[in-house]
Design a protein around this motif. Structure first.
Motif, PDB file in Angstrom:
ATOM      1  N   ALA A   1     -40.322 -13.950 -31.944  1.00 25.64           N
ATOM      2  CA  ALA A   1     -39.687 -14.854 -30.990  1.00 25.64           C
ATOM      3  C   ALA A   1     -38.402 -15.444 -31.553  1.00 25.64           C
ATOM      4  O   ALA A   1     -38.293 -15.721 -32.749  1.00 25.64           O
ATOM      5  CB  ALA A   1     -40.651 -15.974 -30.615  1.00 25.64           C
TER       6      ALA A   1
ATOM      7  N   LEU B   1     -34.612  -8.025 -32.113  1.00 22.96           N
ATOM      8  CA  LEU B   1     -34.421  -9.473 -32.123  1.00 22.96           C
ATOM      9  C   LEU B   1     -33.165  -9.836 -32.913  1.00 22.96           C
ATOM     10  O   LEU B   1     -32.481 -10.812 -32.586  1.00 22.96           O
ATOM     11  CB  LEU B   1     -35.648 -10.160 -32.725  1.00 22.96           C
ATOM     12  CG  LEU B   1     -35.585 -11.681 -32.859  1.00 22.96           C
ATOM     13  CD1 LEU B   1     -35.352 -12.350 -31.524  1.00 22.96           C
ATOM     14  CD2 LEU B   1     -36.848 -12.203 -33.524  1.00 22.96           C
TER      15      LEU B   1
ATOM     16  N   GLU C   1     -35.818 -18.261 -24.597  1.00 22.74           N
ATOM     17  CA  GLU C   1     -37.173 -17.821 -24.896  1.00 22.74           C
ATOM     18  C   GLU C   1     -37.979 -18.992 -25.465  1.00 22.74           C
ATOM     19  O   GLU C   1     -37.604 -19.587 -26.474  1.00 22.74           O
ATOM     20  CB  GLU C   1     -37.153 -16.661 -25.909  1.00 22.74           C
ATOM     21  CG  GLU C   1     -38.541 -16.132 -26.218  1.00 22.74           C
ATOM     22  CD  GLU C   1     -38.535 -14.950 -27.183  1.00 22.74           C
ATOM     23  OE1 GLU C   1     -39.608 -14.371 -27.398  1.00 22.74           O
ATOM     24  OE2 GLU C   1     -37.465 -14.617 -27.716  1.00 22.74           O
ATOM     25  N   ILE C   2     -39.063 -19.318 -24.836  1.00 25.17           N
ATOM     26  CA  ILE C   2     -39.956 -20.441 -25.188  1.00 25.17           C
ATOM     27  C   ILE C   2     -39.276 -21.783 -24.941  1.00 25.17           C
ATOM     28  O   ILE C   2     -39.784 -22.627 -24.230  1.00 25.17           O
ATOM     29  CB  ILE C   2     -40.466 -20.339 -26.636  1.00 25.17           C
ATOM     30  CG1 ILE C   2     -41.212 -19.007 -26.847  1.00 25.17           C
ATOM     31  CG2 ILE C   2     -41.383 -21.524 -26.979  1.00 25.17           C
ATOM     32  CD1 ILE C   2     -41.680 -18.768 -28.275  1.00 25.17           C
TER      33      ILE C   2
ATOM     34  N   GLU D   1     -34.985 -13.618 -19.899  1.00 21.51           N
ATOM     35  CA  GLU D   1     -36.025 -12.661 -19.550  1.00 21.51           C
ATOM     36  C   GLU D   1     -35.454 -11.461 -18.800  1.00 21.51           C
ATOM     37  O   GLU D   1     -34.386 -11.540 -18.193  1.00 21.51           O
ATOM     38  CB  GLU D   1     -37.083 -13.332 -18.680  1.00 21.51           C
ATOM     39  CG  GLU D   1     -37.907 -14.386 -19.392  1.00 21.51           C
ATOM     40  CD  GLU D   1     -38.996 -14.936 -18.502  1.00 21.51           C
ATOM     41  OE1 GLU D   1     -40.013 -14.233 -18.295  1.00 21.51           O
ATOM     42  OE2 GLU D   1     -38.830 -16.062 -18.006  1.00 21.51           O
TER      43      GLU D   1
ATOM     44  N   HIS E   1     -39.352  -4.945 -26.190  1.00 22.52           N
ATOM     45  CA  HIS E   1     -38.810  -6.297 -26.014  1.00 22.52           C
ATOM     46  C   HIS E   1     -39.095  -6.789 -24.604  1.00 22.52           C
ATOM     47  O   HIS E   1     -39.359  -5.998 -23.691  1.00 22.52           O
ATOM     48  CB  HIS E   1     -37.295  -6.316 -26.268  1.00 22.52           C
ATOM     49  CG  HIS E   1     -36.505  -5.514 -25.286  1.00 22.52           C
ATOM     50  ND1 HIS E   1     -35.709  -6.090 -24.313  1.00 22.52           N
ATOM     51  CD2 HIS E   1     -36.403  -4.166 -25.100  1.00 22.52           C
ATOM     52  CE1 HIS E   1     -35.134  -5.134 -23.594  1.00 22.52           C
ATOM     53  NE2 HIS E   1     -35.537  -3.967 -24.048  1.00 22.52           N
TER      54      HIS E   1
END
Length: 208
Positions: A52, A84, A95-96, A111, A147
């Motif tokens: 992540a 990544l 992301e998150i 996303e 991914h």
């Protein structure tokens, strides 16, 4: 054996062994390290990555690698990011949670646009969208992806795109800004096409 040495940045979030094997198989000398002096003495910095975005950026800062990569890249040292590692080159990611990236190539990480597709896993072809000689011979070839987020970069920095399904909007899978290149797929896991492209990219950024 090439006279170039690749510095593979070890920040605890990379697919180091397979990257090392691919580069070694191409004839490059490799140094896996988080020691600034060791990495500074190499010809190319390679930023691998799995996992992540927030955790990876935290690890880069923890190991005092984020500013090292930024300073060297802005000074003209070749930098290649994989998977990544490509996304970390961006300005930000959602992301998150919203997280600042290295800011080396303009763009944001978000996303996949197709709500029915949560992950892009497996082999897919790349459409080359630039006349960059590092990529032109790879147009239409297939590479291995894994991914769920993508790097949305301005068109001027996009060298290649992919589509998950026919008719779906394309998304960037290869970006370049002068001496800095990002590859969303895993060239080290993409057999001969991946290894050949990796070699072309390294030689291309070294001539930038």
């Amino acid at each position: 054996m090439s006279n170039r040495t690749i510095g593979i940045i070890d920040y605890g979030a990379g697919n180091l062994a397979s990257v090392w094997r691919a580069l070694h198989g191409l004839g490059y000398r490799c140094r896996i390290s988080r020691d600034r002096d060791v990495l500074a003495a190499t010809d190319v910095l390679l930023l691998p990555g799995v996992g992540a975005f927030p955790a990876a950026m935290q690890a880069l800062h923890h190991h005092d690698m984020a500013d090292f990569v930024q300073v060297n890249a802005r000074a003209g040292k070749p930098v290649v990011g994989i998977c990544l590692g490509m996304q970390l080159l961006a300005d930000t990611s959602d992301e998150i949670r919203p997280t600042a990236g290295l800011g080396l190539i303009p763009g944001t990480v978000g996303e996949l646009s197709d709500p029915a597709t949560k992950w892009h896993i497996g082999w897919n072809s790349m459409e080359v969208t630039s006349d960059d000689p590092a990529f032109t011979s790879s147009d239409g070839l297939s590479f291995y992806f894994n991914h769920s987020f993508v790097f949305h970069a301005p068109a001027e920095y996009v060298s290649g795109v992919a589509r998950i399904t026919q008719g779906q909007d394309a998304f960037p899978v290869a970006v370049r800004r002068n001496n800095i290149v990002g590859l969303q797929f895993h060239p080290e896991k993409s057999q001969t096409p991946g290894r050949q492209l990796l070699g072309h990219v390294i030689e291309g950024v070294c001539r930038a």
